[in-house]
Design a protein around this motif. Structure first.
Motif, PDB file in Angstrom:
ATOM      1  N   GLY A 141       0.814  -1.209   0.000  1.00  0.00           N
ATOM      2  CA  GLY A 141       0.000   0.000   0.000  1.00  0.00           C
ATOM      3  C   GLY A 141       0.846   1.257   0.000  1.00  0.00           C
ATOM      4  O   GLY A 141       0.534   2.234  -0.690  1.00  0.00           O
ATOM      5  N   ILE A 142       1.937   1.241   0.766  1.00  0.00           N
ATOM      6  CA  ILE A 142       2.839   2.395   0.818  1.00  0.00           C
ATOM      7  C   ILE A 142       3.497   2.613  -0.543  1.00  0.00           C
ATOM      8  O   ILE A 142       3.598   3.754  -1.033  1.00  0.00           O
ATOM      9  CB  ILE A 142       3.899   2.192   1.922  1.00  0.00           C
ATOM     10  CG1 ILE A 142       3.244   2.276   3.304  1.00  0.00           C
ATOM     11  CG2 ILE A 142       5.024   3.219   1.804  1.00  0.00           C
ATOM     12  CD1 ILE A 142       4.136   1.830   4.439  1.00  0.00           C
ATOM     13  N   GLN A 143       3.952   1.513  -1.161  1.00  0.00           N
ATOM     14  CA  GLN A 143       4.567   1.628  -2.495  1.00  0.00           C
ATOM     15  C   GLN A 143       3.594   2.232  -3.495  1.00  0.00           C
ATOM     16  O   GLN A 143       3.956   3.114  -4.288  1.00  0.00           O
ATOM     17  CB  GLN A 143       5.019   0.245  -2.978  1.00  0.00           C
ATOM     18  CG  GLN A 143       6.231  -0.307  -2.263  1.00  0.00           C
ATOM     19  CD  GLN A 143       6.612  -1.695  -2.762  1.00  0.00           C
ATOM     20  OE1 GLN A 143       5.752  -2.516  -3.056  1.00  0.00           O
ATOM     21  NE2 GLN A 143       7.908  -1.958  -2.852  1.00  0.00           N
ATOM     22  N   ALA A 146       2.294   5.922  16.242  1.00  0.00           N
ATOM     23  CA  ALA A 146       1.200   5.192  15.587  1.00  0.00           C
ATOM     24  C   ALA A 146       0.267   6.153  14.868  1.00  0.00           C
ATOM     25  O   ALA A 146      -0.152   5.907  13.732  1.00  0.00           O
ATOM     26  CB  ALA A 146       0.429   4.362  16.613  1.00  0.00           C
ATOM     27  N   LEU A 147      -0.045   7.260  15.518  1.00  0.00           N
ATOM     28  CA  LEU A 147      -0.900   8.268  14.886  1.00  0.00           C
ATOM     29  C   LEU A 147      -0.195   8.942  13.716  1.00  0.00           C
ATOM     30  O   LEU A 147      -0.753   9.080  12.623  1.00  0.00           O
ATOM     31  CB  LEU A 147      -1.323   9.311  15.921  1.00  0.00           C
ATOM     32  CG  LEU A 147      -2.476   8.949  16.853  1.00  0.00           C
ATOM     33  CD1 LEU A 147      -2.694  10.067  17.871  1.00  0.00           C
ATOM     34  CD2 LEU A 147      -3.752   8.709  16.054  1.00  0.00           C
ATOM     35  N   GLY A 148       1.048   9.368  13.951  1.00  0.00           N
ATOM     36  CA  GLY A 148       1.768  10.093  12.918  1.00  0.00           C
ATOM     37  C   GLY A 148       2.033   9.268  11.678  1.00  0.00           C
ATOM     38  O   GLY A 148       1.860   9.744  10.543  1.00  0.00           O
ATOM     39  N   THR A 162       2.075  12.977   5.191  1.00  0.00           N
ATOM     40  CA  THR A 162       1.833  13.745   3.971  1.00  0.00           C
ATOM     41  C   THR A 162       2.853  13.418   2.886  1.00  0.00           C
ATOM     42  O   THR A 162       2.698  13.835   1.738  1.00  0.00           O
ATOM     43  CB  THR A 162       1.891  15.255   4.269  1.00  0.00           C
ATOM     44  OG1 THR A 162       3.167  15.579   4.834  1.00  0.00           O
ATOM     45  CG2 THR A 162       0.797  15.638   5.258  1.00  0.00           C
ATOM     46  N   GLY A 163       3.898  12.686   3.254  1.00  0.00           N
ATOM     47  CA  GLY A 163       4.921  12.304   2.278  1.00  0.00           C
ATOM     48  C   GLY A 163       5.669  11.088   2.771  1.00  0.00           C
ATOM     49  O   GLY A 163       5.612  10.732   3.950  1.00  0.00           O
ATOM     50  N   VAL A 164       6.397  10.442   1.854  1.00  0.00           N
ATOM     51  CA  VAL A 164       7.053   9.192   2.205  1.00  0.00           C
ATOM     52  C   VAL A 164       8.157   9.405   3.235  1.00  0.00           C
ATOM     53  O   VAL A 164       8.377   8.565   4.117  1.00  0.00           O
ATOM     54  CB  VAL A 164       7.596   8.497   0.936  1.00  0.00           C
ATOM     55  CG1 VAL A 164       8.756   9.279   0.315  1.00  0.00           C
ATOM     56  CG2 VAL A 164       8.027   7.072   1.258  1.00  0.00           C
ATOM     57  N   TRP A 165       8.855  10.565   3.169  1.00  0.00           N
ATOM     58  CA  TRP A 165       9.941  10.775   4.129  1.00  0.00           C
ATOM     59  C   TRP A 165       9.398  11.218   5.480  1.00  0.00           C
ATOM     60  O   TRP A 165      10.044  11.000   6.506  1.00  0.00           O
ATOM     61  CB  TRP A 165      10.950  11.770   3.573  1.00  0.00           C
ATOM     62  CG  TRP A 165      11.554  11.246   2.307  1.00  0.00           C
ATOM     63  CD1 TRP A 165      11.468  11.788   1.058  1.00  0.00           C
ATOM     64  CD2 TRP A 165      12.296  10.023   2.148  1.00  0.00           C
ATOM     65  NE1 TRP A 165      12.106  10.999   0.137  1.00  0.00           N
ATOM     66  CE2 TRP A 165      12.627   9.899   0.773  1.00  0.00           C
ATOM     67  CE3 TRP A 165      12.713   9.029   3.029  1.00  0.00           C
ATOM     68  CZ2 TRP A 165      13.353   8.829   0.276  1.00  0.00           C
ATOM     69  CZ3 TRP A 165      13.428   7.943   2.525  1.00  0.00           C
ATOM     70  CH2 TRP A 165      13.745   7.862   1.176  1.00  0.00           C
ATOM     71  N   GLN A 187      -3.108   2.512   6.199  1.00  0.00           N
ATOM     72  CA  GLN A 187      -3.114   3.534   7.246  1.00  0.00           C
ATOM     73  C   GLN A 187      -3.787   3.018   8.521  1.00  0.00           C
ATOM     74  O   GLN A 187      -3.330   3.277   9.632  1.00  0.00           O
ATOM     75  CB  GLN A 187      -3.822   4.789   6.736  1.00  0.00           C
ATOM     76  CG  GLN A 187      -3.074   5.483   5.604  1.00  0.00           C
ATOM     77  CD  GLN A 187      -3.834   6.675   5.055  1.00  0.00           C
ATOM     78  OE1 GLN A 187      -4.779   6.511   4.274  1.00  0.00           O
ATOM     79  NE2 GLN A 187      -3.446   7.864   5.473  1.00  0.00           N
ATOM     80  N   TRP A 188      -4.880   2.257   8.343  1.00  0.00           N
ATOM     81  CA  TRP A 188      -5.539   1.652   9.509  1.00  0.00           C
ATOM     82  C   TRP A 188      -4.618   0.644  10.191  1.00  0.00           C
ATOM     83  O   TRP A 188      -4.625   0.517  11.426  1.00  0.00           O
ATOM     84  CB  TRP A 188      -6.846   0.973   9.085  1.00  0.00           C
ATOM     85  CG  TRP A 188      -7.951   1.913   8.688  1.00  0.00           C
ATOM     86  CD1 TRP A 188      -8.498   2.058   7.455  1.00  0.00           C
ATOM     87  CD2 TRP A 188      -8.645   2.823   9.550  1.00  0.00           C
ATOM     88  NE1 TRP A 188      -9.489   3.005   7.472  1.00  0.00           N
ATOM     89  CE2 TRP A 188      -9.602   3.498   8.752  1.00  0.00           C
ATOM     90  CE3 TRP A 188      -8.547   3.150  10.905  1.00  0.00           C
ATOM     91  CZ2 TRP A 188     -10.457   4.458   9.266  1.00  0.00           C
ATOM     92  CZ3 TRP A 188      -9.397   4.120  11.431  1.00  0.00           C
ATOM     93  CH2 TRP A 188     -10.335   4.762  10.603  1.00  0.00           C
TER      94      TRP A 188
END
Length: 475
Positions: free
Chosen positions: A51-53, A105-107, A112-115, A192-193
């Motif tokens: 999902g991140i990719q 966990a929240l952050g 807003t970006g991969v880094w 994200q969940w």
């Protein structure tokens, strides 16, 4: 929390377990919640990787860095945990780790970006590093010597339960989102969940860390000997002379100053031999490639032709095997000792990894048209599961037990920090390199892991001493 006098008979629970052991069980379980989060936060990324990719449009190089950056944070957390534990106390470090777990966990679930995701994962890694050291330290210091291996095993049991929980939750969330972590589930994507779910155990850890007493050894070091006696009376058998035990701790502490990194230095070997032994244990535990299974198994099995949903389900099954192996280790570690268990585990891992390397050599195809023959695919699955079993039944538990008991008290905190930091650095090296190594030659990658497992047999036989049943002050 009231104190007891040694003259008062200790009540026995209806189950037949003495009340002091029930008390130690509760304290060890509460402290091991950090291990649960260690396992959860380390492995949850496995289900989120695809999902991140897709979300950020990144490839294997960036993926490896995002997964591995948490491990650099873990090395930092482990390196500072010993000093913080000596200055602030064991409980305060647990509370700090819990807070960092919750915030990260929240952050990490709303980047807003991969880094930025990498930054939150680094913060999570610091929390993991703190928890990886403070749990074994606290449990070793509140456990009676006769049962210390069993209670210290709670840390690894919690880690594998955390890994299992993360894989089960990942699979459930992906299933609810149509079988893929990049799909939406409500207002957020499934991955994200997955990352946000870690908030719940983090808050539970914070609560339980606030309910348990400080370690008696820290209390003695802080000059709070009356309180130390109270805690020892709660966790020791009534026949134990608590005053003599406090005096023994005081003598041990008086033999040296507060542990510093320079106290670990030896002119002949660079570091004290026992510290090198601890570093070796920590490094070999990772160089066999165990966390490839827990961080990358979803893309590992996809790389041999299994779809994402099936890969996540395999991750659940390996987590169950991990739990079974850990239970076996908990039952055996005080009965047969640390060294025999480690030697048996190393031999089993060598054979399993060798079989996996053979099976992966039959992978054919490229891109989305990858496959592996049925027989070799079955061997790969069985070998991966047996590798996890042999690791969990030996090295998975033994490292966290032994780093809590193998070092002399006067240097224990500093030596544990160094060994644990090396564990995370080795973990980072394997995790960072696996995506590229697997793309180059998956079979050769597993040959390398098998060779490290084989070398660990000689290392244990030559350099590791048995610590089973010894009082911490006698090491």
């Amino acid at each position: 929390m009231s104190s007891e006098t040694a003259a008062v008979p200790r009540p026995t629970a209806p189950s037949g377990t003495p009340a002091h052991l029930r008390r130690v069980t509760f304290l060890a379980a509460a402290a091991a919640l950090g291990g649960f989060l260690f396992g959860y936060d380390s492995a949850v990324i496995n289900g989120a990787v695809t999902g991140i990719q897709d979300h950020f449009g990144v490839g294997s190089t960036e993926t490896g860095t995002i997964v591995a950056v948490a491990l650099l944070g873990s090395a930092v957390g482990a390196a500072i945990a010993g000093r913080l534990a000596d200055h602030l106390g064991r409980i305060r470090v647990m509370q700090l780790a819990a807070a960092l777990f919750a915030v990260s966990a929240l952050g990490s679930s709303l980047p807003t970006g991969v880094w930025e995701l990498g930054a939150w994962r680094t913060l999570s890694g610091i929390a993991i590093g703190l928890a990886s050291l403070i749990g074994p330290t606290y449990i070793a210091e509140i456990s009676p010597a006769r049962y210390r291996g069993r209670f210290a095993s709670f840390q690894q049991a919690a880690i594998v339960l955390g890994i299992f929980a993360s894989q089960l939750i990942n699979w459930g969330i992906a299933k609810g989102a149509g079988g893929a972590s990049q799909n939406h589930l409500g207002s957020l994507e499934a991955w994200q969940w997955m990352l946000m779910a870690g908030l719940v155990p983090a808050l539970a850890y914070l609560v339980f860390a606030s309910l348990i007493p400080e370690s008696p050894r820290y209390l003695v070091a802080a000059g709070k000997t009356d309180r130390a006696r109270e805690v020892l009376r709660e966790v020791e058998d009534p026949s134990v002379d608590v005053d003599a035990q406090v005096a023994q701790i005081e003598r041990s502490l008086a033999e040296g100053t507060r542990a510093r990194l320079r106290d670990l230095v030896s002119r002949r070997f660079g570091l004290l031999p026992i510290v090198w032994a601890g570093i070796g244990l920590a490094v070999f535990q990772q160089l066999v490639g165990i966390n490839v299974i827990f961080y990358y198994s979803s893309i590992l099995w996809q790389s041999v032709g299994i779809d994402q949903s099936g890969s996540l389900l395999i991750s659940v099954s390996t987590s169950i095997v991990n739990i079974v192996g850990t239970v076996v280790a908990m039952l055996l570690i005080d009965r047969i000792g640390r060294r025999p268990l480690a030697l048996a585990g190393s031999v089993g891992m060598t054979v399993s990894l060798g079989l996996a390397a053979w099976a992966f050599s039959y992978k054919t195809g490229t891109g989305s048209n990858i496959s592996i023959p049925s027989l070799e695919g079955t061997v790969a699955l069985v070998a991966a599961h047996s590798f996890v079993f042999f690791f969990a039944a030996s090295w998975g538990v033994i490292l966290w037990v032994m780093v809590g008991e193998m070092f002399p008290l006067r240097v224990r905190a500093a030596a544990m920090s160094v060994a644990t930091a090396f564990n995370w650095l080795a973990n980072w090296a394997v995790t960072e390199t696996f995506p590229r190594m697997a793309g180059w030659n998956l079979s050769a990658t597993y040959v390398i892991y098998a060779l490290f497992a084989l070398i660990s047999v000689g290392f244990i036989a030559r350099f590791v001493r048995e610590t089973n049943g010894r009082e911490l002050e006698s090491v």
